[in-house]
Design an enzyme around this catalytic site. Structure first.
Site, PDB file in Angstrom:
ATOM      1  N   GLU A 122     -67.320 -12.865  65.431  1.00 22.71           N
ATOM      2  CA  GLU A 122     -66.080 -12.332  64.831  1.00 22.71           C
ATOM      3  C   GLU A 122     -65.012 -13.417  64.687  1.00 22.71           C
ATOM      4  O   GLU A 122     -63.825 -13.108  64.562  1.00 22.71           O
ATOM      5  CB  GLU A 122     -65.526 -11.167  65.676  1.00 22.71           C
ATOM      6  CG  GLU A 122     -66.466 -10.004  65.882  1.00 22.71           C
ATOM      7  CD  GLU A 122     -66.804  -9.225  64.607  1.00 22.71           C
ATOM      8  OE1 GLU A 122     -66.286  -9.587  63.534  1.00 22.71           O
ATOM      9  OE2 GLU A 122     -67.604  -8.281  64.683  1.00 22.71           O
ATOM     10  N   HIS A 144     -61.023  -8.327  71.246  1.00 23.30           N
ATOM     11  CA  HIS A 144     -61.798  -7.263  70.594  1.00 23.30           C
ATOM     12  C   HIS A 144     -62.706  -6.627  71.628  1.00 23.30           C
ATOM     13  O   HIS A 144     -63.544  -7.313  72.225  1.00 23.30           O
ATOM     14  CB  HIS A 144     -62.625  -7.850  69.445  1.00 23.30           C
ATOM     15  CG  HIS A 144     -63.698  -6.924  68.960  1.00 23.30           C
ATOM     16  ND1 HIS A 144     -63.449  -5.647  68.530  1.00 23.30           N
ATOM     17  CD2 HIS A 144     -65.039  -7.088  68.851  1.00 23.30           C
ATOM     18  CE1 HIS A 144     -64.583  -5.071  68.163  1.00 23.30           C
ATOM     19  NE2 HIS A 144     -65.566  -5.918  68.360  1.00 23.30           N
ATOM     20  N   HIS A 181     -65.047  -2.947  72.883  1.00 24.30           N
ATOM     21  CA  HIS A 181     -65.696  -1.694  72.499  1.00 24.30           C
ATOM     22  C   HIS A 181     -65.200  -0.606  73.455  1.00 24.30           C
ATOM     23  O   HIS A 181     -65.952  -0.125  74.310  1.00 24.30           O
ATOM     24  CB  HIS A 181     -67.210  -1.855  72.546  1.00 24.30           C
ATOM     25  CG  HIS A 181     -67.734  -2.837  71.539  1.00 24.30           C
ATOM     26  ND1 HIS A 181     -69.051  -3.224  71.479  1.00 24.30           N
ATOM     27  CD2 HIS A 181     -67.104  -3.497  70.525  1.00 24.30           C
ATOM     28  CE1 HIS A 181     -69.216  -4.091  70.474  1.00 24.30           C
ATOM     29  NE2 HIS A 181     -68.041  -4.287  69.896  1.00 24.30           N
ATOM     30  N   GLU A 206     -45.251   6.293  78.027  1.00 24.64           N
ATOM     31  CA  GLU A 206     -45.025   4.846  77.878  1.00 24.64           C
ATOM     32  C   GLU A 206     -45.544   4.311  76.535  1.00 24.64           C
ATOM     33  O   GLU A 206     -45.152   3.223  76.114  1.00 24.64           O
ATOM     34  CB  GLU A 206     -45.696   4.076  79.019  1.00 24.64           C
ATOM     35  CG  GLU A 206     -47.206   4.148  78.963  1.00 24.64           C
ATOM     36  CD  GLU A 206     -47.904   3.243  79.979  1.00 24.64           C
ATOM     37  OE1 GLU A 206     -48.926   3.693  80.522  1.00 24.64           O
ATOM     38  OE2 GLU A 206     -47.440   2.119  80.202  1.00 24.64           O
ATOM     39  N   HIS A 212     -66.552   1.513  66.071  1.00 27.84           N
ATOM     40  CA  HIS A 212     -66.914   0.183  66.569  1.00 27.84           C
ATOM     41  C   HIS A 212     -66.040  -0.251  67.752  1.00 27.84           C
ATOM     42  O   HIS A 212     -66.569  -0.550  68.817  1.00 27.84           O
ATOM     43  CB  HIS A 212     -66.836  -0.827  65.409  1.00 27.84           C
ATOM     44  CG  HIS A 212     -67.222  -2.210  65.796  1.00 27.84           C
ATOM     45  ND1 HIS A 212     -67.753  -3.124  64.926  1.00 27.84           N
ATOM     46  CD2 HIS A 212     -67.133  -2.876  66.979  1.00 27.84           C
ATOM     47  CE1 HIS A 212     -68.005  -4.260  65.546  1.00 27.84           C
ATOM     48  NE2 HIS A 212     -67.632  -4.131  66.793  1.00 27.84           N
TER      49      HIS A 212
HETATM   50  O1  2HA Z   1     -70.111  -9.587  69.786  1.00 20.93           O
HETATM   51  O2  2HA Z   1     -68.550  -7.106  69.350  1.00 20.93           O
HETATM   52  O3  2HA Z   1     -68.197  -7.054  66.764  1.00 20.93           O
HETATM   53  C1  2HA Z   1     -70.476  -8.386  69.312  1.00 20.93           C
HETATM   54  C2  2HA Z   1     -69.349  -7.701  68.687  1.00 20.93           C
HETATM   55  C3  2HA Z   1     -69.268  -7.757  67.228  1.00 20.93           C
HETATM   56 ZN    ZN Z   2     -67.620  -5.528  68.282  1.00 22.21          ZN
END
Ligand code: 2HA
Ligand code: ZN
Length: 279
Positions: free
Chosen positions: A116, A140, A142, A170, A211
């Protein structure tokens, strides 16, 4: 100083451990990048391999020319970073044109930066400009409950922002600029990077439908804290919806009062009337 002894590296490793323990980073899921300060680069300069060759980023990030980033590795497991940092993370430098990067430290044994990287660098680019260089971190994750909500709520940033604001007092103070939402897209490329960066112009958090989430802030702590706050709020909403939905909630005028006392600006577009408001 040895790179592994630098404070930014220790902070980075702590955040990756915390994020793993939160359950946001199964297998190789998620990625984190940190833009080094000039002082940090100066302190580690003798350990950087400037002879490495440049490769295309896939997008252009002109205002990041010559910047250095600590990045997680492609296919690497966040949970393994603290066990072996130099194999699982690396430092990359962006070239003069903002179109290429080279690995100057770490990512040992031919590892690559996160898949990414285009989304991270384009978001860094927008945030560097918008915050006068204050923001340095893109994370980022999940995040489980955030992802769950993208199967149930309309994929509309106004709805996500309002619903998550309502779940914890909050929230409007922690993310007064709301949350953007990107429809499902193929990850890892320039297209999703552009959509994400566009929303980063306005928000510090952007959800990728089905995602995960991207967050931007000034420090690793603040970025982790923002993501944690959003995910906790999402968890509350999942529980509330599972219990049959809201019977009462925080109302638009309550948010307006909060905004005055906590000195935040809340855009009226998030304070629309809903069925529950007059209940
Ligand atoms: O690394 O999270 O979006 C794997 C991910 C791709
Ligand atoms: Zn991801």
């Amino acid at each position: 100083m040895n790179i592994l002894d630098m404070k930014f590296m220790k902070n980075f490793i702590k955040i990756t451990e915390d994020a793993w323990l939160k359950g946001w980073h199964e297998r190789n899921g998620g990625n984190i990048t940190y833009r080094l300060t000039e002082e940090e680069v100066n302190e580690i300069r003798e350990d950087l391999n400037e002879e490495a060759s440049f490769q295309p980023i896939g997008v252009t990030v002109a205002n990041l020319a010559n910047e250095y980033f600590l990045v997680t590795g492609s296919g690497k497991f966040i949970r393994n970073i603290s066990l072996n940092p130099s194999e699982n993370v690396g430092i990359v430098k962006v070239d003069e044109s903002g179109e290429n990067y080279k690995i100057v430290w770490g990512l040992e044994n031919n590892a690559r930066p996160t898949s990414e990287l285009p989304s991270h660098l384009m978001s860094h680019s927008v945030k560097k400009e918008k915050t006068n260089g204050l923001h340095r971190v893109i994370m980022h994750s999940h995040a489980t409950n955030v992802i769950a909500l993208t199967f149930v709520l309309p994929l509309d940033g106004k709805v996500f922002t309002r619903e998550l604001w309502e779940m914890a007092t909050e929230c409007p103070v922690v993310f007064p600029d709301g949350i953007g939402v990107v429809d499902w897209m193929v990850p890892g490329g320039a297209d999703i990077a552009r959509e994400t960066a566009k929303l980063m112009e306005e928000h510090n958090a952007v959800i990728w439908a089905h995602h995960g989430i991207f967050c931007s802030e000034a420090t690793l702590d603040l970025t982790f804290g923002l993501l944690d706050t959003i995910e906790k709020s999402a968890e509350i909403l999942v529980k509330v919806l599972s219990m049959g939905g809201k019977r009462q909630t925080i109302k638009p005028d309550n948010f307006r009062d909060l905004a005055v006392d906590f000195k935040v600006e809340l855009d009226e577009k998030y304070l629309y009337e809903t069925d529950l408001v007059n209940a």
